[in-house]
Structures are given as structure tokens and as C-alpha cells.
Design an enzyme around this catalytic site. Sequence first.
Site, short mmCIF file in Angstrom:
data_model
loop_
_atom_site.label_atom_id
_atom_site.label_comp_id
_atom_site.label_asym_id
_atom_site.label_seq_id
_atom_site.Cartn_x
_atom_site.Cartn_y
_atom_site.Cartn_z
N HIS A 30 -19.09 23.29 -48.66
CA HIS A 30 -18.92 21.83 -48.67
C HIS A 30 -18.25 21.41 -47.36
CE1 HIS A 30 -17.51 17.84 -49.76
NE2 HIS A 30 -18.42 17.85 -50.72
N LYS A 67 -14.16 17.71 -57.19
CA LYS A 67 -13.15 17.99 -56.14
C LYS A 67 -11.79 18.27 -56.79
CE LYS A 67 -15.83 15.05 -53.14
NZ LYS A 67 -15.94 14.44 -51.84
N GLY A 101 -18.14 10.22 -49.44
CA GLY A 101 -16.94 9.48 -49.82
C GLY A 101 -16.71 8.22 -49.01
N GLU A 103 -15.94 19.49 -46.73
CA GLU A 103 -14.46 19.47 -46.78
C GLU A 103 -13.90 20.87 -46.59
OE1 GLU A 103 -14.21 17.37 -50.50
OE2 GLU A 103 -15.02 15.59 -49.52
N GLU A 163 -25.85 17.11 -47.14
CA GLU A 163 -24.81 16.10 -47.27
C GLU A 163 -24.33 15.67 -45.89
OE1 GLU A 163 -22.71 16.32 -51.30
OE2 GLU A 163 -21.73 17.77 -50.02
N ASN A 199 -19.51 16.91 -58.40
CA ASN A 199 -18.42 17.63 -57.75
C ASN A 199 -17.12 16.85 -57.96
OD1 ASN A 199 -16.66 18.94 -56.03
ND2 ASN A 199 -17.66 18.26 -54.14
N SER A 222 -22.33 9.52 -51.14
CA SER A 222 -22.25 8.15 -51.66
C SER A 222 -23.44 7.76 -52.54
CB SER A 222 -22.03 7.16 -50.53
OG SER A 222 -20.81 7.43 -49.88
C1 PEP Z 1 -19.50 15.22 -52.27
O1 PEP Z 1 -18.30 15.36 -52.23
O2 PEP Z 1 -20.24 16.23 -52.29
C2 PEP Z 1 -20.05 13.88 -52.29
C3 PEP Z 1 -21.33 13.71 -52.12
O3 PEP Z 1 -19.16 12.85 -52.49
P1 PEP Z 1 -19.50 11.27 -52.68
O4 PEP Z 1 -20.63 11.18 -53.67
O5 PEP Z 1 -18.24 10.68 -53.21
O6 PEP Z 1 -19.90 10.77 -51.35
#
Ligand code: PEP
Length: 253
Positions: free
Chosen positions: A98, A11, A176, A100, A170, A9, A216
Site C-alpha cells: 500500500h 487502516k 484519502g 502508505e 491506487e 481497507n 476515493s
Molecule cells: C486506500 O487506502 O487504499 C484507499 C483507496 O483509501 P480511500 O478510499 O479513502 O481513498
Amino acid sequence: MRKKIVAGNWKMNTLVKEGLALASNINDELKNQTLRNEVEVIIAPPFTHLTSVSEVVDNNKISISSQNCATECCGAYTGEISAEMLKNIGCRAVILGHSERRAYYGETSETLIKKTEQVLKNKMTPIFCCGEMLEEREANNHFKIVETQISEALFHLSEEDFANIVIAYEPVWAIGTGVTASKEQAQEMHAHIRTVIKAKYGNTIADNLTILYGGSVKPNNAKEIFSQPDVDGGLIGGASMKAESFIEIIKAI
Ligand code: PEP
């Protein structure tokens, strides 16, 4: 055997030129790899890059996903991009819900019901994200929260439609932040999700459901997370923005 997936992803990162360079690097690196297991590799660049990125990658090796789509099919919805438009330029998947988008753009289960319907109608794969916030985990509500996110947005689907869903668990506190869920926490939630799906849709659909972990994931922790029996791959943010780290994660499957 259920499908393994590693999805990146991007973003709201990269301009087209950088995105094309990243996609070509991933494509080139992937060509040189013999992967141990069958894995579908997906990249989800920003909308503006989708057409050009899909032209520089081998579409048999890398699937293109968008990060969102409109709730409606077409018409007077200024600024929106429909699932049909995405399908038309070669997208195979759409990331939905997601955290976000839930947090900053007010996406709710009602919104996600409509988006999921559009994605399925256009024969693409919804990558449906769910996950609890830190306070919810600390209050021991994480199972209930995730279960509710899934049931509210998806449990009206027929068995046939549900069989096309991919779920990405997630935990919001891990996205992040550099703090990943432990392998035990990931496994426990993935197993819970599978149990909930089993109760609603039966053994076959639950056993075949691909459940990704996101939060992460990095080259140094991917292997232990992916080794869990109910973890079928990952949704990767930060570490998908460098071809080398993304490939290392793919190799960890
Ligand atoms: C994400 O944005 O779906 C995500 C898992 O980000 P990160 O791997 O940076 O934590």
C-alpha cells in the site's frame, strides 16, 4: 470470467468493539442484498481485530484480509506477524505494498518480493498495490512507474503463482483526498497493466487477472469507475468504514 472484488481497507481505525460492530453491520446488510453480479467481498481490519471479526461474519460471504505481513516466516523478528499466523486465523488475503507502507515504512520492491512469497506460500491472495504520485503523473511517468512497481516485485513469479495475484491500482494523489481518478484515467491505466501482464505471462493469465481501482471511491462514483471494462472492483478506504456506503459500493459492481 474474471473475479470481481470489493475490498475494504480499514487502516489503523477502530477499536475492537467498533470494528466488531462495523463487521456485523456489513454482514447483516449483505445478507439482505441480492447482488447483480458475483463479487467477493473482503474486509481488512487491523491485526488486533482479525480473529474476532472473522467470528462475527459469514465466512462464505465475507473474506478477511490483513493489511500487511512480515517478510520472514518465523523467528527473532520482534513485533512482526507472519503470513502463516494470518493464514492460521482464517485470513484469505493480504494487502501488500500500500502506498502508505511504501511512503511511511520504506517498503521497496525487495521487501515486497519477500512478502509476496510468504503470502503465496501460505495459500492466501496477495492484493498488490501500485500507483504513481502526482508529480509522476504530471511528468507523464505514471505508466512507467506502475509498470516498474509490478515488474520489479512480481515478474520473478511462475505463471502458476502469478495467477493468484490481485492487483490494486491506487494513484497516490487519489488516496484519502476525495479526488478520484476519472473513469478514463482508471481504464487507461488498468488496460496498460493488463497489456504489460499479457506481454510477460500471456493472454489467459492477463485476461483472468483481477485489477482493482482504489482512491476515493464513494457510492456516488463507484458505478462509473466499475463500469470500465478493465476495472474489476475496488479497494476502498474511507467509504468502507460505514456499512451503508460500503454496501452501496458493493452494489455498484
Ligand atoms: C486506500 O487506502 O487504499 C484507499 C483507496 O483509501 P480511500 O478510499 O479513502 O481513498
